[in-house]
Design a protein around this motif. Structure first.
Motif, PDB file in Angstrom:
ATOM      1  N   MET A  33       0.839  -1.300  -0.065  1.00 41.23           N
ATOM      2  CA  MET A  33      -0.064   0.170   0.082  1.00 41.23           C
ATOM      3  C   MET A  33       0.898   1.216  -0.143  1.00 41.23           C
ATOM      4  O   MET A  33       0.517   2.194  -0.650  1.00 41.23           O
ATOM      5  N   TRP A  34       1.957   1.364   0.851  1.00 42.43           N
ATOM      6  CA  TRP A  34       2.878   2.498   0.733  1.00 42.43           C
ATOM      7  C   TRP A  34       3.386   2.573  -0.648  1.00 42.43           C
ATOM      8  O   TRP A  34       3.663   3.553  -1.177  1.00 42.43           O
ATOM      9  N   SER A  35       3.930   1.518  -1.321  1.00 41.58           N
ATOM     10  CA  SER A  35       4.467   1.534  -2.649  1.00 41.58           C
ATOM     11  C   SER A  35       3.506   2.208  -3.467  1.00 41.58           C
ATOM     12  O   SER A  35       4.170   3.134  -4.156  1.00 41.58           O
ATOM     13  N   TYR A  36       2.370   1.837  -3.527  1.00 40.88           N
ATOM     14  CA  TYR A  36       1.456   2.100  -4.599  1.00 40.88           C
ATOM     15  C   TYR A  36       1.134   3.366  -4.449  1.00 40.88           C
ATOM     16  O   TYR A  36       0.613   4.160  -5.332  1.00 40.88           O
ATOM     17  N   LEU A  73       3.703  10.396  -6.897  1.00 38.58           N
ATOM     18  CA  LEU A  73       4.416  10.922  -7.957  1.00 38.58           C
ATOM     19  C   LEU A  73       3.666  11.055  -9.032  1.00 38.58           C
ATOM     20  O   LEU A  73       4.011  12.138  -9.990  1.00 38.58           O
ATOM     21  N   THR A  74       2.468  10.454  -9.427  1.00 43.46           N
ATOM     22  CA  THR A  74       1.515  10.846 -10.374  1.00 43.46           C
ATOM     23  C   THR A  74       1.083  12.219 -10.405  1.00 43.46           C
ATOM     24  O   THR A  74       1.019  12.987 -11.301  1.00 43.46           O
ATOM     25  N   ILE A  96       0.487   6.494 -13.568  1.00 47.47           N
ATOM     26  CA  ILE A  96       2.017   7.128 -13.552  1.00 47.47           C
ATOM     27  C   ILE A  96       2.807   7.379 -14.776  1.00 47.47           C
ATOM     28  O   ILE A  96       3.309   8.308 -14.923  1.00 47.47           O
ATOM     29  N   LEU A  97       2.675   6.193 -15.656  1.00 45.27           N
ATOM     30  CA  LEU A  97       3.471   6.312 -16.863  1.00 45.27           C
ATOM     31  C   LEU A  97       2.792   7.232 -17.741  1.00 45.27           C
ATOM     32  O   LEU A  97       3.714   8.348 -18.318  1.00 45.27           O
TER      33      LEU A  97
END
Length: 276
Positions: A5-8, A14-15, A79-80
Motif C-alpha cells: 500500500m505504501w509503494s502504490y 508521484l503521478t 503514473i506512466l
C-alpha cells in the motif's frame, strides 16, 4: 499500511506531482485530456499482456481478493502517462527517455524484490526497451494534438480517453466496492476474470461514443446510446453474466460509469477542436 500500500500510494503521489507539473508548465486543460487518453493506451496494452498474456501480477495489498491486482494495474496506468506528459511539455531530449525508462525499470526491479509486483514471463528489459520509445511517441502525440490533429487522431484520442475512464470506474465498482461480479463461462475456463469482460465492454462503447462525437451526432443519438446501455445491462443481468446482491446500487453506479466517460469525451472534443 503494508509495504504494498505504501509503494502504490507513493506512485500515486508521484503521478499527482508529475501531472501537476505538466499542467503548470503548459497551462492547458488539454493536458488532462491527453493524460486519460495516454492512460487508455497504456491500460489497453496492459490488458493484452496482463489479462490475456498473464505477464505479471500486481500485489498492492489494497483489498484481500483476486481484484487487488487490478487496482495495482490502475496505478500503473496513471503514473506512466503523467511522466510522459511531463516529458512532452518540457520538450524532453532523447536521453531523458532513456533516463525515465531506467527509472521505471528500477522501480519494477525494486517492487519485485519487495514482492508487491510479480513478473511471470515478463522481463525488466522489455519494460526498459518499450519505454525508451513510449515517451517520445507521447511527445509527438502532444504536439499533433495541439496543432490541427485531424479526425483520425482526434477519434483515437477520444476513444482511448473513454476507454480509460470506463475501465477504471468499473474496476472500482467490482474490485473495490464489490457491487457486482462478471461471469462468462468460456472466459472463466481460460482462467480470466472480470477484467477481460470489463475491457471488452469498454472497447465496444468507447468506439461507438467516440464515433458519435467525431461526426457531431445530434443529442438524440447519445440518449439512444444510454438506452442501449440500459438494455445491455439488464440483458447481462438476466442471463447471469452480471451477478449482484445490490441491484439498485449497482445499476445506478453502472449507469454513472457510462455517463461520466460520455461527458468527458464530449468536453474533450470541444477542447481538441478549439486548439486546431
Amino acid at each position: 499500511m503494508s509495504i504494498g500500500m505504501w509503494s502504490y500510494f507513493t506512485l500515486l503521489l508521484l503521478t499527482i506531482f508529475a501531472l501537476g507539473s505538466a499542467y503548470w508548465k503548459s497551462r492547458k486543460p488539454l493536458i488532462f485530456i491527453l493524460f486519460f487518453a495516454v492512460s487508455g493506451v497504456t491500460m489497453f496494452f496492459d490488458y493484452l499482456i496482463y489479462v490475456w498474456g498473464k505477464a505479471y501480477i500486481y500485489h498492492p495489498g489494497i483489498v484481500n481478493n483476486q481484484h487487488d491486482t487490478h487496482l495495482g494495474a490502475i496505478v500503473n496506468g496513471l503514473i506512466l502517462p503523467a511522466f510522459a506528459l511531463l516529458y512532452s511539455v518540457r520538450n524532453g531530449k532523447w536521453y531523458w527517455s532513456i533516463i525515465l525508462a531506467g527509472f521505471f525499470a528500477g522501480i519494477e526491479r525494486l517492487f519485485t524484490e519487495w514482492g508487491v509486483y510479480k513478473p511471470n514471463w515478463w522481463k525488466i528489459g522489455y519494460t526498459f526497451s518499450i519505454l525508451i520509445f513510449y515517451f517520445p511517441v507521447i511527445k509527438v502525440w502532444w504536439g499533433r494534438l495541439k496543432n490541427a490533429p485531424g479526425k483520425w487522431l482526434t477519434y483515437g484520442t477520444l476513444l482511448s480517453l473513454c476507454f480509460a475512464i470506463y475501465v477504471q470506474l468499473n474496476i472500482l465498482l467490482y474490485g473495490l466496492f464489490k457491487t457486482k461480479t462478471f461471469h462468462v463461462e468460456w472466459i472463466e475456463r481460460l482462467n480470466r476474470d472480470s477484467a477481460a469482460i470489463n475491457s471488452l465492454n469498454a472497447i465496444l462503447f468507447s468506439s461507438i461514443l467516440s464515433l458519435l462525437c467525431i461526426v457531431n451526432a445530434r443529442q438524440i443519438w447519445y440518449f439512444n446510446m444510454m438506452a442501449v446501455f440500459l438494455v445491455y445491462y439488464f440483458v447481462l443481468k438476466n442471463t447471469g453474466i452480471i451477478q449482484t446482491d445490490h441491484l439498485v446500487l449497482d445499476f445506478i453506479l453502472s449507469l454513472l460509469s457510462f455517463f461520466i466517460p460520455l461527458v468527458f469525451i464530449r468536453y474533450a472534443r470541444t477542447k481538441v477542436y478549439s486548439h486546431s
